[in-house]
Design an enzyme around this catalytic site. Structure first.
Site, mmCIF file in Angstrom:
data_model
loop_
_atom_site.group_PDB
_atom_site.id
_atom_site.type_symbol
_atom_site.label_atom_id
_atom_site.label_comp_id
_atom_site.label_asym_id
_atom_site.label_seq_id
_atom_site.Cartn_x
_atom_site.Cartn_y
_atom_site.Cartn_z
ATOM 1 N N SER A 65 0.795 -1.235 0.000
ATOM 2 C CA SER A 65 0.000 0.000 0.000
ATOM 3 C C SER A 65 0.827 1.285 0.000
ATOM 4 O O SER A 65 0.284 2.352 -0.254
ATOM 5 C CB SER A 65 -0.936 0.023 1.203
ATOM 6 N N LYS A 68 0.588 3.339 -3.024
ATOM 7 C CA LYS A 68 -0.586 4.187 -3.288
ATOM 8 C C LYS A 68 -0.237 5.674 -3.209
ATOM 9 O O LYS A 68 -0.824 6.499 -3.898
ATOM 10 C CB LYS A 68 -1.696 3.869 -2.270
ATOM 11 N N TYR A 193 -1.913 -3.087 -11.016
ATOM 12 C CA TYR A 193 -1.991 -2.799 -9.572
ATOM 13 C C TYR A 193 -1.123 -3.773 -8.763
ATOM 14 O O TYR A 193 -0.409 -3.368 -7.838
ATOM 15 C CB TYR A 193 -3.452 -2.869 -9.119
ATOM 16 N N TYR A 245 -4.454 3.453 7.415
ATOM 17 C CA TYR A 245 -5.798 2.876 7.296
ATOM 18 C C TYR A 245 -6.699 3.395 8.425
ATOM 19 O O TYR A 245 -6.605 4.558 8.789
ATOM 20 C CB TYR A 245 -5.779 1.339 7.305
ATOM 21 N N VAL A 263 1.060 -3.893 3.723
ATOM 22 C CA VAL A 263 0.925 -5.188 4.397
ATOM 23 C C VAL A 263 2.179 -6.070 4.331
ATOM 24 O O VAL A 263 2.215 -7.136 4.930
ATOM 25 C CB VAL A 263 -0.296 -6.011 3.894
HETATM 26 N N1 GLN Z 1 -1.584 -5.270 -2.450
HETATM 27 C C1 GLN Z 1 -2.310 -5.164 -1.225
HETATM 28 C C2 GLN Z 1 -3.814 -5.333 -1.458
HETATM 29 O O1 GLN Z 1 -4.332 -4.800 -2.372
HETATM 30 C C3 GLN Z 1 -2.032 -3.853 -0.584
HETATM 31 C C4 GLN Z 1 -2.825 -3.659 0.696
HETATM 32 C C5 GLN Z 1 -2.036 -3.066 1.804
HETATM 33 O O2 GLN Z 1 -0.813 -2.979 1.799
HETATM 34 N N2 GLN Z 1 -2.769 -2.679 2.803
HETATM 35 O O3 GLN Z 1 -4.476 -5.988 -0.723
#
Ligand code: GLN
Length: 309
Positions: A65, A68, A193, A245, A263
């Site tokens: 994430s 992002k 993605y 988050y 994650v």
């Molecule tokens: N690639 C992960 C997903 O889409 C990224 C989510 C994350 O790092 N929170 O679930």
């Protein structure tokens, strides 16, 4: 204040290592379950020649994430605020990062912010490029420039592992396609993605990316602009309101540093006009944030008075 990063970091790593036992590595992306839950590492970049690093800081991990933040900056540079925020909102959420709930209850069906999966998928659909290879090449170039590391690439195994198991993200994308937030082929978007999330870095790369964000989007070594100041400001604000988050509120109170987690256990921190921080600790709490990493950031913030509030 005299900074004794080396000694301090060593002490802090030892203090937080015990927290790794209270988290779990992500396994919904099977390749991520191979990480060692007891790893914990930190790098600090203050603009001088080298980073101050401790723990397993040479280990490579994927952005997940954290990517992002970078796709948001790139999309804003490509299209400007009006187009991007027509697709994605600016409000934090109390829901988990992969939740579909608000897409259905909010009319028009627009993801709440670019840091949750739905919002990130909408942003990724905007990245310019004729093919996914071109889009990824642009994103990789951007990450290489921000970190000053030409070797950065994506991890094929992690990307494939996520692509094969990303049914929840697929369903978010199909939902948004039905509601005209997205257009085009969903699996093409998922291909991009999952590769974006699989871009592989170490703590020092992250610290340098954090430093560039902290310093108005300037190149970490050569002080020329990679991200326009206004976009760097905007991205850092999202890091404060949505970066951890649905733990962003508590994190703002306890730590108060613009940050973004993933994650894989990575966290990038950007202290405005100050240091860049790269953290790695793959044991996660139930919200998907690195347990030891968050503790480490709390210690750093307290010790060096880094909270922006
Ligand atoms: N690639 C992960 C997903 O889409 C990224 C989510 C994350 O790092 N929170 O679930």
């Amino acid at each position: 204040m005299v900074c004794r990063y080396e000694e301090d970091l060593k002490v802090m790593i030892e203090k937080v290592r015990k927290y790794t036992g209270s988290g779990n590595v992500a396994d919904y992306i099977p390749a991520l379950s191979k990480a060692n839950p007891h790893d914990v590492a930190v790098a600090i970049f203050d603009g001088s020649d080298t980073c101050f690093s401790e723990g397993e800081y040479r280990k490579l991990f994927t952005l997940q994430s954290i990517s992002k933040v970078l796709t948001l900056a790139l999309a804003l540079m490509d299209y400007g605020e009006e187009v991007v925020f027509n697709k994605v909102g600016m409000e934090p959420t109390g829901d988990p990062f992969n939740s579909i709930a608000k897409l259905e209850s909010h009319i028009p069906s627009k993801p709440l912010n670019p840091m949750i999966n739905a919002g990130a998928l909408a942003v990724s659909s905007l990245i310019k490029g004729g093919t996914n290879e071109e889009k990824l090449a642009r994103l990789l170039q951007f990450v290489r420039e921000l970190s000053g590391n030409e070797k950065i690439n994506f991890n094929k195994e992690v990307a494939k592992s996520e692509f094969e198991t990303a049914d929840l993200n697929r369903s978010l994308a199909y939902f948004m396609k039905q509601h005209h937030v997205l257009s085009g082929d969903v699996d093409e978007l998922l291909d991009f993605y999952t590769k974006q999330c699989a871009i592989e870095v170490d703590c020092e790369d992250l610290a340098k990316i954090g430093y560039a964000l902290a310093h108005h989007g300037e190149h970490p070594n050569d002080s020329y602009s990679i991200i326009p100041t206004e976009i760097a400001r905007l991205v850092k604000t999202f890091m404060v309101t949505c970066g951890m988050y649905n733990a962003s509120g508590e994190f703002a109170i306890r730590v108060g540093i613009p940050a973004k987690s993933g994650v894989s256990g990575g966290i990038v921190g950007a202290v405005p006009c100050g240091i860049g921080i790269g953290i790695y600790g793959p044991a996660l709490d139930e919200k998907g944030n690195s347990v030891a990493g968050m503790k480490l950031l709390e210690l750093l913030s307290t010790q060096y008075h880094l909270s922006i509030f």
